[in-house]
Design an enzyme around this catalytic site. Structure first.
Site, PDB file in Angstrom:
ATOM      1  N   CYS A  61       5.404  -3.558 -27.425  1.00 28.29           N
ATOM      2  CA  CYS A  61       5.752  -5.213 -26.760  1.00 28.29           C
ATOM      3  C   CYS A  61       6.335  -6.010 -28.247  1.00 28.29           C
ATOM      4  O   CYS A  61       5.261  -6.598 -29.112  1.00 28.29           O
ATOM      5  CB  CYS A  61       4.338  -5.339 -26.289  1.00 28.29           C
ATOM      6  SG  CYS A  61       4.331  -7.392 -26.323  1.00 28.29           S
ATOM      7  N   CYS A 100       4.797  -9.223 -29.175  1.00 25.43           N
ATOM      8  CA  CYS A 100       3.431  -9.416 -29.501  1.00 25.43           C
ATOM      9  C   CYS A 100       3.692  -8.764 -30.921  1.00 25.43           C
ATOM     10  O   CYS A 100       2.942  -9.567 -31.997  1.00 25.43           O
ATOM     11  CB  CYS A 100       2.495  -7.969 -28.612  1.00 25.43           C
ATOM     12  SG  CYS A 100       2.037  -7.427 -27.610  1.00 25.43           S
ATOM     13  N   ASP A 101       4.219  -7.785 -31.044  1.00 24.82           N
ATOM     14  CA  ASP A 101       4.955  -7.579 -32.593  1.00 24.82           C
ATOM     15  C   ASP A 101       5.970  -8.365 -33.584  1.00 24.82           C
ATOM     16  O   ASP A 101       6.015  -7.543 -34.499  1.00 24.82           O
ATOM     17  CB  ASP A 101       4.409  -5.848 -32.116  1.00 24.82           C
ATOM     18  CG  ASP A 101       3.555  -5.207 -32.135  1.00 24.82           C
ATOM     19  OD1 ASP A 101       1.982  -6.205 -32.282  1.00 24.82           O
ATOM     20  OD2 ASP A 101       2.668  -4.001 -31.203  1.00 24.82           O
TER      21      ASP A 101
END
Lengths: 331, 331
Positions: free
Chosen positions: A137, A140-141
């Site tokens: 992701c 997200c990261d």
């Protein structure tokens, strides 16, 4: 101990929350069971611009809105509640098991969504579970890779979107794809290639290239790439690997209860979303023929909730063909 | 004179605009033809609270947003442009005729919507367009009549279903029907009559009764009912009138070109929305099996636009069955 509901929805993503809004607005006693937190995949998306009616929103914002709507009409949402088993009772009702809890309901809408597909190469699982440089992701990261070098894997829409996102953070992004052209829609593919061709671009695209292994001591330090045409391997230094190669339906708990396709998608009629078990509908990315879009998942939930009432009124409707349907191949 | 497009969409309601957003975002040269103004039925709705993701909005506001999105990606929207004829060309492309204009396109998404059948009595149009108490959709508007008194009109399946739905919200519901028995399936009719005969029921059924006019100052305050046997008229107080006498798909211009059901709905496969003419998809309320909701119409547009690309990639796909589909009645 068991509690009785009219409608139990498994999964609180866009399909499940769409169903919850309609079911609860129809005064059905509605329970949504979610194994993690509401949102499903969409909650890891930071920019949604293809949901008609909302020009731009982030995933968490949209999901919060959908939850508020469903709860506002009385739907109960239980999080951290993983469904492990379903069971048809003699009276036609359904038992839904969730850890130690058992719920009984007249109808079920199954909307568990799908999960990230794994590459299946050495190092992937180990570095991912250690939070040491393998991610599925970008949204997200990506911020954790500011100023670093990352490799992205994939060729579909999500791969391109996520890769573009990564370029805003990482110092260097290398996208590898096993084929020699992208599967993604043209507008996205063009945008990406344009970005890669800019002077001093931090984006490199490698076609016809696959990942063979992910290497490092304690954290990702390189990826072994293989040119599928020449067969040549290369140890490519990087600090992180982002894998964007698609989705697998979260239907493991349904095996033996519902009829699934080879790939694990729930078989249903695509008009009314009836599965092979009367009273159980499928909605969203988990079903065969799903378009895998936010708005189509939502609509699935809505259709299932509407058709649930039809089933309550006349259980025999379950076996009725959809009238006036064109049969593909039959015209 | 003719202009060439990749995708022509007929109708600028939620289905057409959903399709336009996706098609134009995919860099397809996209034209939307709308006979009136964008919006379709939804533009006459002043309160929408069943579109997941938007807690409350009015129809015109939502449509404006959808238009902005589609136009933002390059879709061209022509209003006041009524399509009168379609024609398949020898090269597989399609000609779309619109008054004096002719457009040529590789694919067509037909999304003309449907219209509520009107009673045609004084007051109906006025109170409906003002959002002042005349509705054609119980599912949409019942929650706004909590604790109020409403009159429903009709005798078919939808009328009965919607009337039963109304009884969960309104304090008093009176269903009138022009004949002395319902056209609806017996199971539904019985359920309704049973409900009406319960002690302290909030449901009254009046057979052989028609509406003559809807009255009120600024909002609905009563309906003039006429007993068709005695000819006697009555001023019947109520806060709202729900008219459930059917939908008429706006498909007249397609007769002889697409296969239609007896009721005029476009026959298609409900998974990918393919009609009997390759390259022509159906989306929204105009098709068989439609759930007739805002979010389902939008999703239809999205699916058709996605599948249009599939058709462009492989025209033979048109005749392929949907894989892993469950056949209703076949399990």
């Amino acid at each position: 101990m068991s509690e009785n509901y009219d409608c139990i929805i498994i999964g609180a993503g866009p399909a499940g929350l769409g169903a919850a809004l309609y079911a609860s607005r129809d005064r059905l006693k509605t329970l949504v069971l979610e194994r993690f937190l509401p949102g499903g995949q969409i909650s890891t998306t930071d920019r949604i611009e293809n949901y008609p009616g909302i020009e731009r929103i982030d995933g968490p914002g949209l999901i919060e809105q959908m939850q508020t709507q469903a709860s506002g009409f009385g739907a109960e949402i239980k999080t951290g509640c993983e469904v492990t088993k379903l069971h048809k009772l003699k009276n036609g009702h359904l038992a839904v098991y969730c850890d130690r809890d058992k719920f009984v309901t007249r109808g079920v809408i199954v909307a568990p969504g799908s999960s990230y597909r794994k590459l299946g190469v050495p190092g992937e699982e180990q570095f991912h579970s250690a939070g040491a440089g393998v991610s599925y992701c970008g949204t997200c990261d990506a911020p954790f890779f500011k100023g670093k070098s990352v490799v992205a894997v994939g060729g579909g829409n999500t791969a391109i979107e996520e890769t573009l996102h990564l370029t805003k953070f990482a110092e260097k992004v290398t996208l590898i794809h096993r084929r020699d052209e992208f599967r993604a829609t043209r507008v996205l593919a063009e945008q990406l290639l344009e970005r890669a061709s800019e002077p001093n671009s931090n984006l490199i695209v490698k076609f016809s290239t696959v990942a063979v292994a992910i290497k490092g001591e304690g954290k990702v330090q390189s990826i072994i790439l293989k040119d599928v045409k020449s067969g040549k391997e290369e140890n490519y230094p990087c600090d992180g690997v982002f894998i964007f190669i698609g989705m697998v339906p979260n239907t493991g708990f349904l095996k033996g209860f519902l009829e699934l396709s080879k790939a694990g998608f729930i078989k249903c009629d695509c008009a009314y979303l009836r599965t092979n078990v009367p009273g159980v509908f499928a909605a969203g990315d988990c079903r065969v023929g799903a378009a895998m879009q936010l708005s189509t998942a939502v609509a699935d939930g809505v259709i299932a909730a509407i058709m649930l009432k039809q089933y309550f009124r006349d259980p025999n409707w379950w076996n009725e063909p959809v009238s006036d349907l064109l049969q593909p191949g039959g015209w």
